[in-house]
Design a protein around this motif. Structure first.
Motif, PDB file in Angstrom:
ATOM      1  N   ARG A 144       1.180 -12.183   0.409  1.00 22.81           N
ATOM      2  CA  ARG A 144       1.149 -10.823   0.951  1.00 22.81           C
ATOM      3  C   ARG A 144       2.326 -10.610   1.884  1.00 22.81           C
ATOM      4  NH1 ARG A 144      -3.605  -8.202   4.799  1.00 22.81           N
ATOM      5  NH2 ARG A 144      -3.090  -5.987   4.446  1.00 22.81           N
ATOM      6  N   PHE A 145       3.169  -9.634   1.577  1.00 20.47           N
ATOM      7  CA  PHE A 145       4.274  -9.277   2.454  1.00 20.47           C
ATOM      8  C   PHE A 145       3.758  -8.423   3.611  1.00 20.47           C
ATOM      9  CE2 PHE A 145       7.753  -9.479  -1.062  1.00 20.47           C
ATOM     10  CZ  PHE A 145       7.744 -10.866  -0.960  1.00 20.47           C
ATOM     11  N   ARG A 146       4.393  -8.584   4.770  1.00 21.64           N
ATOM     12  CA  ARG A 146       3.998  -7.786   5.927  1.00 21.64           C
ATOM     13  C   ARG A 146       4.363  -6.319   5.730  1.00 21.64           C
ATOM     14  NH1 ARG A 146       2.410  -9.186  10.940  1.00 21.64           N
ATOM     15  NH2 ARG A 146       2.819 -11.372  10.485  1.00 21.64           N
ATOM     16  N   ARG A 147       5.438  -6.067   4.970  1.00 22.46           N
ATOM     17  CA  ARG A 147       5.836  -4.701   4.645  1.00 22.46           C
ATOM     18  C   ARG A 147       6.423  -4.689   3.237  1.00 22.46           C
ATOM     19  NH1 ARG A 147      11.273  -3.815   4.663  1.00 22.46           N
ATOM     20  NH2 ARG A 147      12.630  -5.265   5.812  1.00 22.46           N
ATOM     21  N   ASN A 148       6.807  -3.513   2.777  1.00 15.83           N
ATOM     22  CA  ASN A 148       7.379  -3.381   1.433  1.00 15.83           C
ATOM     23  C   ASN A 148       8.834  -3.842   1.425  1.00 15.83           C
ATOM     24  OD1 ASN A 148       8.962  -0.966  -0.415  1.00 15.83           O
ATOM     25  ND2 ASN A 148       7.469  -2.289  -1.398  1.00 15.83           N
ATOM     26  N   TYR A 149       9.118  -4.887   0.623  1.00 14.95           N
ATOM     27  CA  TYR A 149      10.473  -5.407   0.498  1.00 14.95           C
ATOM     28  C   TYR A 149      11.089  -5.095  -0.857  1.00 14.95           C
ATOM     29  CZ  TYR A 149       9.858  -8.162   4.771  1.00 14.95           C
ATOM     30  OH  TYR A 149       9.657  -8.559   6.063  1.00 14.95           O
ATOM     31  N   GLY A 150      10.286  -4.739  -1.855  1.00 18.15           N
ATOM     32  CA  GLY A 150      10.812  -4.435  -3.173  1.00 18.15           C
ATOM     33  C   GLY A 150      10.437  -5.483  -4.207  1.00 18.15           C
ATOM     34  N   LYS A 151      10.586  -5.091  -5.447  1.00 22.32           N
ATOM     35  CA  LYS A 151      10.168  -5.945  -6.566  1.00 22.32           C
ATOM     36  C   LYS A 151      10.981  -7.228  -6.642  1.00 22.32           C
ATOM     37  CE  LYS A 151       9.063  -5.721 -11.489  1.00 22.32           C
ATOM     38  NZ  LYS A 151       9.030  -4.870 -12.707  1.00 22.32           N
ATOM     39  N   TRP A 180      -5.106  -5.852  -1.349  1.00 21.61           N
ATOM     40  CA  TRP A 180      -5.233  -7.211  -0.820  1.00 21.61           C
ATOM     41  C   TRP A 180      -6.698  -7.656  -0.766  1.00 21.61           C
ATOM     42  CZ3 TRP A 180      -2.503 -11.265  -0.742  1.00 21.61           C
ATOM     43  CH2 TRP A 180      -2.841 -12.363   0.074  1.00 21.61           C
ATOM     44  N   GLU A 181      -7.598  -6.759  -0.411  1.00 17.77           N
ATOM     45  CA  GLU A 181      -9.015  -7.109  -0.399  1.00 17.77           C
ATOM     46  C   GLU A 181      -9.502  -7.444  -1.807  1.00 17.77           C
ATOM     47  OE1 GLU A 181      -7.675  -4.580   1.234  1.00 17.77           O
ATOM     48  OE2 GLU A 181      -7.965  -5.352   3.279  1.00 17.77           O
ATOM     49  N   MET A 219      -0.140 -13.420  -7.510  1.00 21.04           N
ATOM     50  CA  MET A 219      -0.041 -11.998  -7.200  1.00 21.04           C
ATOM     51  C   MET A 219       0.723 -11.832  -5.895  1.00 21.04           C
ATOM     52  SD  MET A 219      -3.750 -10.476  -8.230  1.00 21.04           S
ATOM     53  CE  MET A 219      -4.338 -10.579  -9.917  1.00 21.04           C
ATOM     54  N   VAL A 220       1.790 -11.054  -5.937  1.00 23.74           N
ATOM     55  CA  VAL A 220       2.610 -10.848  -4.742  1.00 23.74           C
ATOM     56  C   VAL A 220       2.442  -9.397  -4.302  1.00 23.74           C
ATOM     57  CG1 VAL A 220       4.889 -11.078  -3.724  1.00 23.74           C
ATOM     58  CG2 VAL A 220       4.242 -12.547  -5.652  1.00 23.74           C
ATOM     59  N   ASP A 221       1.706  -9.213  -3.215  1.00 21.13           N
ATOM     60  CA  ASP A 221       1.418  -7.878  -2.685  1.00 21.13           C
ATOM     61  C   ASP A 221       2.602  -7.415  -1.839  1.00 21.13           C
ATOM     62  OD1 ASP A 221       0.490  -5.591  -1.511  1.00 21.13           O
ATOM     63  OD2 ASP A 221      -1.430  -6.417  -0.878  1.00 21.13           O
TER      64      ASP A 221
END
Length: 318
Positions: free
Chosen positions: A72-79, A55-56, A45-47
């Motif tokens: 888990r990405f620190r911010r939104n980077y895209g699909k 994430w929880e 799973m890539v958040d």
């Protein structure tokens, strides 16, 4: 659940953003299908920068089952970024991608796996023949993009952007996905040399939780990324073949017009060359031609000094 997996049949990659409600149901559904067919598997799973409690939820699921892995990405980077990281981490012989919103059915996994392992496909793309999306904002634009992509790339798929796809492991380890290029992974795979691309009609379910994460800007970005893929695939290692050819054509056209005007001035002396608008068109063509040629030359220098200039995908060696 602690599981020791030495050989993994399937890696499931799920890019997600703000899907806290659907995740437990999706994981349970995947587990049910995998256990019924006795597959060894892992779920990545890539958040992609969720702002809810996704994430929880993932942490709780991973604590209960070692087959659940997460990034888990620190911010939104895209699909595309999420898929690329999932591809790097996947260990399964077959890699399945699906969305986290429960619109893709895990029941399709066994047949997708069989098509890769038994039918010999490198990539199998889902086709949501019957959709539950809004007709204007998704259906019609999708049909336009699928038609355009097929004509430009030669990859004949009805639903290029379907999130439910299956890949041979070698495919995902050989390609790079960025920008909005997740829409054109079959095209990227083809340019990488994987031409055995198939299609399967899959079930498309109405969204059960949340809202769609994609806006209208995806249409513009999608077109620009398609143009990038086509250019890189054909001319990435030889940019001079494109820019040099175009530059030569423009320069010769401008030079031909200027030669005609000079010939007419010398032998007929009917007008001044600069009095005719076509004279400035000739100058413009020669300037554009020179710039295109220089662009190709610079591109060739960059390509020849790139670290991957002599990197090629080798199928086998005897």
């Amino acid at each position: 659940m602690s599981v020791d997996i030495s050989v993994i049949d399937i890696s499931v990659i799920i890019p997600l953003k703000n899907e806290e409600e659907s995740l437990p149901e999706l994981v349970a559904w995947i587990a049910k299908v995998m256990e019924a067919h006795r597959f060894t598997y892992e779920v990545w799973m890539v958040d992609d920068g969720s702002t809810d409690s996704s994430w929880e939820v993932i942490q709780r699921l991973a604590a209960d089952d070692d087959r659940i892995r997460a990034i888990r990405f620190r911010r939104n980077y895209g699909k595309s970024a999420a898929l690329n990281e999932g591809f790097r981490s996947a260990r399964g012989n077959v890699v399945i991608t699906m969305d986290a919103d429960l619109q893709d059915s895990p029941d399709e996994i066994p047949e997708l796996y069989r098509m890769i392992m038994e039918d010999g496909y490198d990539l199998v793309s889902g086709w949501k023949k019957k959709r539950y999306d809004n007709t204007f904002t998704k259906n019609l634009p999708s049909k336009l993009y699928n038609w355009t992509t097929t004509k430009m790339s030669g990859v004949k798929l009805h639903d290029m952007n379907c999130g439910l796809k299956a890949y041979r492991k070698k495919v995902v380890k050989s390609i790079e996905v960025y920008g909005e290029m997740h829409r054109y992974i079959p095209v990227i795979a083809k340019w990488a040399g994987f031409r055995n691309i198939g299609e399967k009609v899959v079930e498309h379910r109405a969204r059960k939780y949340g809202v769609t994460k994609f806006g209208l800007e995806r249409f513009i970005n999608g077109f620009l990324d398609l143009a990038s893929i086509m250019f890189i695939g054909k001319f990435g290692k030889r940019p001079m073949h494109l820019f040099g050819a175009l530059g030569t054509l423009f320069f010769l056209a401008g030079f031909g017009i200027a030669f005609y005007l000079a010939f007419a001035k010398i032998f007929f002396d009917r007008y001044n060359m600069t009095d005719r608008p076509i004279f400035y068109l000739a100058i413009l063509f020669m300037i554009i031609g020179s710039q295109l040629f220089l662009t190709g030359f610079i591109g060739e220098l960059v390509a020849r000094n790139a670290p991957e200039r002599n990197t090629y995908l080798i199928e086998e060696t005897i």
